[in-house]
Design an enzyme around this catalytic site. Structure first.
Site, PDB file in Angstrom:
ATOM      1  N   CYS A 136       2.359 -14.362   1.981  1.00 63.91           N
ATOM      2  CA  CYS A 136       1.570 -13.327   2.655  1.00 63.91           C
ATOM      3  C   CYS A 136       0.290 -12.996   1.903  1.00 63.91           C
ATOM      4  O   CYS A 136       0.304 -12.235   0.932  1.00 63.91           O
ATOM      5  CB  CYS A 136       2.428 -12.066   2.820  1.00 63.91           C
ATOM      6  SG  CYS A 136       1.554 -10.720   3.622  1.00 63.91           S
ATOM      7  N   CYS A 139      -0.636  -9.298   1.997  1.00 67.93           N
ATOM      8  CA  CYS A 139       0.128  -8.456   1.066  1.00 67.93           C
ATOM      9  C   CYS A 139      -0.322  -8.685  -0.378  1.00 67.93           C
ATOM     10  O   CYS A 139      -0.440  -7.739  -1.147  1.00 67.93           O
ATOM     11  CB  CYS A 139       1.624  -8.773   1.134  1.00 67.93           C
ATOM     12  SG  CYS A 139       2.258  -9.054   2.784  1.00 67.93           S
ATOM     13  N   ASP A 140      -0.547  -9.942  -0.761  1.00 67.82           N
ATOM     14  CA  ASP A 140      -0.677 -10.259  -2.184  1.00 67.82           C
ATOM     15  C   ASP A 140      -2.039 -10.805  -2.606  1.00 67.82           C
ATOM     16  O   ASP A 140      -2.281 -11.010  -3.796  1.00 67.82           O
ATOM     17  CB  ASP A 140       0.395 -11.307  -2.572  1.00 67.82           C
ATOM     18  CG  ASP A 140       1.796 -10.782  -2.321  1.00 67.82           C
ATOM     19  OD1 ASP A 140       1.996  -9.567  -2.494  1.00 67.82           O
ATOM     20  OD2 ASP A 140       2.682 -11.582  -1.964  1.00 67.82           O
TER      21      ASP A 140
END
Ligand code: NAP
Length: 314
Positions: A136, A139-140
């Site tokens: 992701c 997300c990261d």
């Protein structure tokens, strides 16, 4: 334990599940939605959604799902957290077995979506989540500011992840096993022409390096044409090679194909061989797999369920 019998239980809170919730709630069936480990489904892990009709400027995936959830709630949808481990359809109402309780339901709509597929190469599992391997970028991605990263895959997801990562990373290797992307032309063109993205063609991942140190230090790859191996000096590896349908808990109640996708009954996209059990979204669709088609399947499942309930003691 519980004597409660629900009219409609919807398993999953992606586009398919929440659209089914909106429709069954508006039909006054007070649906209960079971929220699993990723409330809102795959769209919550994407950034901008540019192809959902009605949003000419695009829409944030997380916001879209929040709005769908609110819309379903407004008409009387209830939500409970839990993980379904089995569906027993040997008696009606059906019984959904959760990790900690059982729920009886006249109708079950399964909209459990799909989970990211992993490569299975050495080091991937050991360094997954917080140690450099992830699925992701939204997300990261921000953890890899000014670092070199690799994205594995050649579809729209890989192109999208690579483009998103250009906001942070100094260089993004796009590692694909063939010499052309599978992604749509617009996404492929954007990715391959981006100055920060370096496509690495005809290459498969071999191993994630850095297991001993507990953090990714490189991605070993092999050129499938020359068999030459090399190591990309990356700190982050984003795996974007498609998805696996989340259908295992339901395999006794609903037929699945060899890839694990639900197979609906003849003549319907959403009805199954088991009366009162419907499927919708990515768990039952390996062809289109779009937010809008998942929503469409959720709508169909809800309307078919409502008609079936009206005929069978709803
Ligand atoms: P996908 O289209 O199935 O692509 C998976 C990619 O991973 C393919 O390029 C495949 O290679 C590669 N791959 C599969 N297994 C591999 C392995 N073991 N090792 C190395 N590479 C492997 O999956 P997706 O990109 O997640 O897209 C899924 C669906 O969502 C598609 O319909 C897509 O259009 C849609 N989507 C749309 C958007 C958008 O419109 N913005 C964004 C994301 C996703 P091959 O090409 O050789 O098969």
């Amino acid at each position: 334990m519980s004597a409660q019998v629900e009219n409609v239980v919807i398993v999953g809170t992606g586009c398919a599940g929440l659209t089914a919730a909106i429709y069954t709630a508006r039909a006054n069936l007070q649906p209960l939605v079971i929220e699993g480990s990723l409330p809102g489904g795959q769209l919550t892990t994407t950034s901008e959604v540019e192809n959902f009709p009605g949003f000419p400027e695009g829409v944030d995936g997380f916001m879209l799902m929040q709005n769908l959830r609110k819309q379903a709630e407004k008409f009387g949808t209830r939500y409970e957290s839990g993980t379904v481990v089995a569906l027993d359809t040997s008696a009606w109402p059906h019984t959904l077995q959760l990790a900690d309780r059982a729920i009886k339901a006249k109708v079950v709509i399964i909209a459990t979506g799909a989970s990211p597929r992993m490569t299975g190469i050495p080091g991937e599992k050991e360094l997954y989540g917080g140690k450099g391997v992830t699925t992701c970028a939204t997300c990261d991605g921000a953890f890899y500011r000014n670092m070199e990263v690799a994205v594995i895959g050649g579809g729209d997801s890989a192109a999208e992840e690579a483009l998103f990562l250009t906001r942070f990373a100094s260089k993004v290797y796009l590692v694909h096993r063939r010499d052309a992307l599978r992604a749509s032309k617009i996404m492929a063109d954007r990715a391959t022409s981006h100055p920060k993205i370096t496509p690495v063609w005809d290459s498969v991942p071999v191993a994630v390096e850095g297991v001993e140190a507990g953090a990714v230090s490189g991605l070993k790859i092999r050129n499938v044409k020359t068999n030459a191996e090399s190591v990309l000096p990356v700190k982050g590896i984003f795996v974007a090679i498609g998805h696996v349908p989340n259908t295992a808990p339901f395999k006794d109640a609903v037929d699945t194909d060899e890839q694990g996708y639900f197979v609906p009954a003849a003549g319907s996209q959403v009805k199954t061989k088991t009366p009162g059990v419907y499927v919708a979204g990515d768990c039952a669709d390996h062809v289109f797999r779009q937010a809008i088609t998942a929503a469409g399947m959720g709508c169909q499942a809800a309307i078919e369920a409502e008609r079936w309930l009206a005929e069978h003691g709803g």
